[in-house]
Design a protein around this motif. Sequence first.
Motif, PDB file in Angstrom:
ATOM      1  N   ARG A 177       0.823  -1.210   0.000  1.00  0.00           N
ATOM      2  CA  ARG A 177       0.000   0.000   0.000  1.00  0.00           C
ATOM      3  C   ARG A 177       0.856   1.259   0.000  1.00  0.00           C
ATOM      4  N   LEU A 178       1.915   1.259   0.804  1.00  0.00           N
ATOM      5  CA  LEU A 178       2.795   2.430   0.816  1.00  0.00           C
ATOM      6  C   LEU A 178       3.489   2.608  -0.536  1.00  0.00           C
ATOM      7  N   ALA A 179       3.871   1.486  -1.156  1.00  0.00           N
ATOM      8  CA  ALA A 179       4.464   1.578  -2.489  1.00  0.00           C
ATOM      9  C   ALA A 179       3.455   2.133  -3.488  1.00  0.00           C
ATOM     10  N   GLY A 180       2.207   1.775  -3.334  1.00  0.00           N
ATOM     11  CA  GLY A 180       1.173   2.316  -4.201  1.00  0.00           C
ATOM     12  C   GLY A 180       1.021   3.819  -4.041  1.00  0.00           C
ATOM     13  N   VAL A 181       1.161   4.289  -2.802  1.00  0.00           N
ATOM     14  CA  VAL A 181       1.118   5.733  -2.574  1.00  0.00           C
ATOM     15  C   VAL A 181       2.282   6.404  -3.292  1.00  0.00           C
ATOM     16  N   GLU A 182       3.463   5.806  -3.207  1.00  0.00           N
ATOM     17  CA  GLU A 182       4.628   6.356  -3.902  1.00  0.00           C
ATOM     18  C   GLU A 182       4.389   6.436  -5.401  1.00  0.00           C
ATOM     19  N   ARG A 183       3.879   5.339  -5.944  1.00  0.00           N
ATOM     20  CA  ARG A 183       3.651   5.313  -7.397  1.00  0.00           C
ATOM     21  C   ARG A 183       2.624   6.362  -7.807  1.00  0.00           C
ATOM     22  N   GLU A 184       1.583   6.510  -7.023  1.00  0.00           N
ATOM     23  CA  GLU A 184       0.556   7.493  -7.364  1.00  0.00           C
ATOM     24  C   GLU A 184       1.130   8.904  -7.319  1.00  0.00           C
ATOM     25  N   LEU A 185       1.938   9.168  -6.296  1.00  0.00           N
ATOM     26  CA  LEU A 185       2.559  10.477  -6.181  1.00  0.00           C
ATOM     27  C   LEU A 185       3.549  10.709  -7.320  1.00  0.00           C
ATOM     28  N   HIS A 186       4.275   9.655  -7.645  1.00  0.00           N
ATOM     29  CA  HIS A 186       5.236   9.725  -8.748  1.00  0.00           C
ATOM     30  C   HIS A 186       4.517  10.026 -10.060  1.00  0.00           C
ATOM     31  N   SER A 187       3.457   9.304 -10.337  1.00  0.00           N
ATOM     32  CA  SER A 187       2.734   9.501 -11.593  1.00  0.00           C
ATOM     33  C   SER A 187       2.112  10.886 -11.664  1.00  0.00           C
ATOM     34  N   LEU A 188       1.816  11.469 -10.513  1.00  0.00           N
ATOM     35  CA  LEU A 188       1.253  12.811 -10.502  1.00  0.00           C
ATOM     36  C   LEU A 188       2.206  13.796 -11.146  1.00  0.00           C
ATOM     37  N   PHE A 189       3.513  13.682 -10.820  1.00  0.00           N
ATOM     38  CA  PHE A 189       4.500  14.591 -11.381  1.00  0.00           C
ATOM     39  C   PHE A 189       4.968  14.135 -12.752  1.00  0.00           C
ATOM     40  N   GLU A 190       5.037  12.834 -12.964  1.00  0.00           N
ATOM     41  CA  GLU A 190       5.481  12.330 -14.266  1.00  0.00           C
ATOM     42  C   GLU A 190       4.484  12.645 -15.362  1.00  0.00           C
ATOM     43  N   SER A 191       3.244  12.908 -15.008  1.00  0.00           N
ATOM     44  CA  SER A 191       2.235  13.197 -16.029  1.00  0.00           C
ATOM     45  C   SER A 191       2.430  14.569 -16.652  1.00  0.00           C
ATOM     46  N   GLU A 192       3.316  15.385 -16.057  1.00  0.00           N
ATOM     47  CA  GLU A 192       3.584  16.694 -16.631  1.00  0.00           C
ATOM     48  C   GLU A 192       4.259  16.543 -17.999  1.00  0.00           C
ATOM     49  N   PRO A 193       3.876  17.328 -19.014  1.00  0.00           N
ATOM     50  CA  PRO A 193       4.530  17.233 -20.326  1.00  0.00           C
ATOM     51  C   PRO A 193       6.017  17.517 -20.204  1.00  0.00           C
ATOM     52  N   ALA A 194       6.813  16.808 -21.023  1.00  0.00           N
ATOM     53  CA  ALA A 194       8.265  16.971 -20.983  1.00  0.00           C
ATOM     54  C   ALA A 194       8.680  18.203 -21.768  1.00  0.00           C
ATOM     55  N   ASP A 195       9.701  18.892 -21.296  1.00  0.00           N
ATOM     56  CA  ASP A 195      10.250  20.046 -22.007  1.00  0.00           C
ATOM     57  C   ASP A 195      11.296  19.584 -23.011  1.00  0.00           C
ATOM     58  N   THR A 196      11.434  20.349 -24.081  1.00  0.00           N
ATOM     59  CA  THR A 196      12.493  20.029 -25.034  1.00  0.00           C
ATOM     60  C   THR A 196      13.841  20.547 -24.552  1.00  0.00           C
TER      61      THR A 196
END
Length: 596
Positions: free
Chosen positions: A399-418
């Motif tokens: 469950r704690l790992a799931g929280v990490e992944r969810e938090l991670h995906s929150l920031f990773e979903s930001e579009p990448a800069d060139t």
Amino acid sequence: MNLDEAEEGVLRDTSDQVVVLCRELGREDLAVRTEDAVARIGRDVLVVAVTGEFKRGKSSLVNGLLGVWVCPVAPDRSTAIPTIFRHGEANAVSLTVAEGQGQRVVKGVPADLDGMVLEGDRDVPGLRRLVAVAEIPTRFLESGFSLIDTPGVGGLGPGYGEAVVNLGGVADAAIVVADAGAPLNMDTIAFVEKLSRACPALVVALSRADLYRHGGAAGEIGEQLSDRGIEADVIPISNSLRREALRTGDAQLNAESGFPALLAAIESISSRREVTARVAAEAKIRGVVGALSREVDARQARAASPMPDWATLVAEARAALDSARKDAARWPTMLNDGVSDAATAAEFDLRAGLRRALKEFEEELELGSGAIRVEEFRGRVQARVQTELAPVFEALESRLAGVERELHSLFESEPADTDVTALPPDLPSEWGTPQGRQNRGLKAAAGGVYGGLRGAQSGIMLVGVFAGIAGFGLGTLALVGIGAAFGGKQLMDERGKRALSRRQQARTAVRQFIDEVQVQAARTVRDVAREQLRRQREVAGERAAACVARRAEALRLLEEERERTVAERAAQARALEAWRSRLDRVGARLASGSDR
């Protein structure tokens, strides 16, 4: 025929302008080709490259032209590097090798050529042979010629094409050596076509002609070349007859070898060398000017393309920044809720599991009959508690790992800069997936569930050790020592008491033991949750700040780009128009020269 000095001066001046344009436009390759083509004009010697496939007799042909047997020939090895033969009284050879980041020259005599140029010799790690030069006194070289013996390539594959283009920039003429026994295959024809575009003059020498009647396939090969618009003399030769004629001085054998005809063709090329070199240089310069014109056309087309939709781009960048700010504001709630839910679920699972274990043992004591086997019963209680605790902490890990992944995906979903310089730093390891991770903080905290259990009232002493923990998983529980109700003196000495009394005492001891485990395990779950919350808050805060900063910087750069694009496009258009004007003047100058 001597060139008019004024015309030659115009051509050289024009080529200089073209070279400058090439370098301004970033086309160093075209600049080098132009310089090489002009360098042919006024050259004192005719440089002839001998080319063709492996084992077609190129090196033997070089010896036949030189009139001395100096170029290495071996039945089981081929020439590995270009070998240049030029006139010189020194009768010496030199080999240029690349070593590390530099080059050095190895000196020798003609007898050393075998070891210098044939494949398989001097192949030392870190040492690469580049080119060999032999300066020898022969009548052929002294009369104004220089020969290049080139390495053969099986099948004349694509890799050889580029080498041919480079060779064409050096040689004034080329001799393609082929076998007289059969027409040229498609690969060889393609090779000859490419060489004819790079080199001003071409001769095809058909080796081993003495093995075939009437020159073998010379007629068919001539038609093949003519069909493709390739101007080249096709001359059957015999290297073996030429060598024997040189040895014996037999004029008849020499005539039959075909070398007199080959030498005559080379002499003919040499007699018109200056004219040929000038025509070839003018053609090369025209081709380069055409290539530069196409380059400028392409750049002008790009410069004239519609302007970007700045309003949409800026709006998207602002939306991305707003999204990052919202995520930065909501991640603490997501983290707090996720860790809290994980801890609550773990405590619920803990209570449920221990209640099941307690119920099973109470039912066993209620329904059982006869004396209790203390050691066996104690071991089963301990093992049963272990089996209930293990999945609780494994589930907590997940469950704690799931929280990490969810938090991670929150920031990773930001579009990448060139712009890679604006990217935030890599996430630390705790943001990765839980597989293979060794979380020592949680491991140590979970260990306290057992290490801290002490039942003062019941006299139970339990010491626990975790071993082989993977992630948050539990390993083997080693339990030692149990007192009071579990095997204490009271149970062991009072053998005469009734079984019911012993069961009641055992029931009390089991309940007390499980209550202690539940209290300590729940405390550990909360401690673990707090520790994870603290760690992840630090990392997530940095990550959120980096994302916001990155989006703000992207927006700033985009707005600056919008402001300067119009001015830059105007400047680029002016520069391209200037290049176009200069190219047009060069083209007109070349055209007027052709008219003369």
